[in-house]
Design an enzyme around this catalytic site. Structure first.
Site, mmCIF file in Angstrom:
data_model
loop_
_atom_site.group_PDB
_atom_site.id
_atom_site.type_symbol
_atom_site.label_atom_id
_atom_site.label_comp_id
_atom_site.label_asym_id
_atom_site.label_seq_id
_atom_site.Cartn_x
_atom_site.Cartn_y
_atom_site.Cartn_z
ATOM 1 N N GLU A 28 -0.969 -10.150 -1.049
ATOM 2 C CA GLU A 28 -1.362 -11.438 -1.513
ATOM 3 C C GLU A 28 -0.408 -11.889 -2.511
ATOM 4 O OE1 GLU A 28 -6.270 -11.107 -0.731
ATOM 5 O OE2 GLU A 28 -5.306 -11.324 -2.921
ATOM 6 N N CYS A 41 2.946 -15.966 -7.867
ATOM 7 C CA CYS A 41 2.615 -14.805 -8.547
ATOM 8 C C CYS A 41 2.668 -13.951 -7.256
ATOM 9 C CB CYS A 41 1.462 -14.719 -8.995
ATOM 10 S SG CYS A 41 0.969 -12.994 -9.500
ATOM 11 N N CYS A 48 -2.138 -0.287 -5.139
ATOM 12 C CA CYS A 48 -1.691 0.278 -6.446
ATOM 13 C C CYS A 48 -2.646 1.699 -6.717
ATOM 14 C CB CYS A 48 -2.171 -0.622 -7.464
ATOM 15 S SG CYS A 48 -1.370 -0.170 -9.058
ATOM 16 N N CYS A 52 -6.454 0.989 -12.912
ATOM 17 C CA CYS A 52 -6.985 0.308 -14.243
ATOM 18 C C CYS A 52 -8.229 -0.078 -13.788
ATOM 19 C CB CYS A 52 -6.011 -0.894 -14.422
ATOM 20 S SG CYS A 52 -4.382 -0.425 -14.976
ATOM 21 N N CYS A 55 -9.237 -4.005 -12.447
ATOM 22 C CA CYS A 55 -8.501 -4.412 -11.420
ATOM 23 C C CYS A 55 -8.893 -3.927 -10.144
ATOM 24 C CB CYS A 55 -6.963 -3.853 -11.581
ATOM 25 S SG CYS A 55 -5.644 -4.725 -10.450
ATOM 26 N N CYS A 267 -6.368 -13.189 -12.386
ATOM 27 C CA CYS A 267 -5.669 -12.124 -12.914
ATOM 28 C C CYS A 267 -6.645 -10.686 -12.608
ATOM 29 C CB CYS A 267 -5.286 -12.094 -14.313
ATOM 30 S SG CYS A 267 -4.047 -13.306 -14.786
#
Length: 289
Positions: A28, A41, A48, A52, A55, A267
């Protein structure tokens, strides 16, 4: 160019692109239009593995690193869909993945894009991979470094961001300070406010003590809720009170509101495993500016 699996438009004008890769994985990117510049972005990894707590990208783990071609193609494919940039344009490595875990393709993509678009700006956000920050400082890339901090002391940060057990706060900030001294630029510290976790007055005062005197801008932002994650954003009142303590403490700071939250483009909300809908909305007309 990358095929568009989905193009979703936010109420605030933000557009999220879901690109389909050659191996059928998806990534994305988010196209943002600010008053004085445009920004894309972009992602550096599919998924990943850093986990975290706040996220969505890490919920399914890491699929693989992206190639420099796939990184560059996010930008070129946007320009093919929207038209070439007509004003200041920034490419931000703040999408899916940790860019410093895919360092060489990221650097190569920046060099390739800059060769075609000499005025293009670049920023990169990292959880704080210390050796790679030192390496980045020597590459003369002229990019804005952003550190995802999210806590003012190690025990709390390790709970939110497991990478902190390997690279604690003091080492991360020392590396960022080195980057600033070598490049002659300030760095940014990003801090998401999580209700009842890192939003206390004590955390605010500790953040001031930690960052005061460093060549850093502090960006305080609201957490964007994710259905699979049991965290909540701090209240607006707490957000304002936290920011006031930081400002009165002498930090160079501003408060940031994510765009595109209604289409899961804020975010921490990007995710590759699920294409949220297959609607390909019409390309919006370019706004006058």
């Amino acid at each position: 160019m990358l095929p568009i699996a989905s193009r979703l438009a936010s109420n605030d004008g933000t557009i999220k692109y879901v690109w389909r890769l050659g191996d059928n994985n998806t990534i994305e990117s988010v196209y943002l239009r600010f008053p004085k510049h445009d920004s894309l972005c972009i992602s550096s990894q599919a998924g990943c593995n850093l986990r975290c707590a706040f996220c969505a990208t890490g919920l399914d783990g890491l699929v693989r690193n992206l190639t420099s071609d796939e990184i560059v193609s996010q930008v070129e494919s946007l320009f093919e869909d929207q038209g070439p940039p007509e004003r200041t344009f920034e490419v931000s490595f703040m999408g899916m993945g940790e860019p410093l875990l895919n360092l060489e393709p990221v650097i190569e993509s920046i060099e390739r894009l800059r060769s075609h678009y000499p005025d293009m700006l670049f920023s990169l956000s990292t959880v704080g991979l210390v050796p790679q920050i030192y390496s980045l400082a020597e590459r003369e890339l002229k990019l804005q470094l952003q550190i995802s901090l999210h806590a003012p002391e190690d025990e709390l940060r390790s709970q939110i961001m497991p990478i902190n057990t390997k690279y604690p706060i003091a080492e991360v900030l020392e590396a960022a300070n080195h980057y600033a001294s070598v490049t002659g630029s300030n760095f940014y510290v990003n801090y998401l406010l999580l209700d009842g976790v890192n939003d206390s007055y004590e955390c605010a005062h500790a953040l001031v003590a930690l960052l005061k005197g460093l060549p850093a801008y502090t960006r305080i932002a609201m957490y964007n809720s994710i259905s699979e994650i049991d965290l909540k954003p701090a209240s607006q009142a707490q957000h304002e009170a936290f920011g006031k303590i930081c400002a009165e403490g002498g930090l160079n700071m501003y408060q940031f509101n994510s765009l595109g939250v209604d289409i899961a483009s804020g975010c921490g909300q990007l995710r590759s495993a699920v294409v949220r809908g297959t609607q390909l909305v019409p390309r919006p007309s370019r706004r006058a500016h």
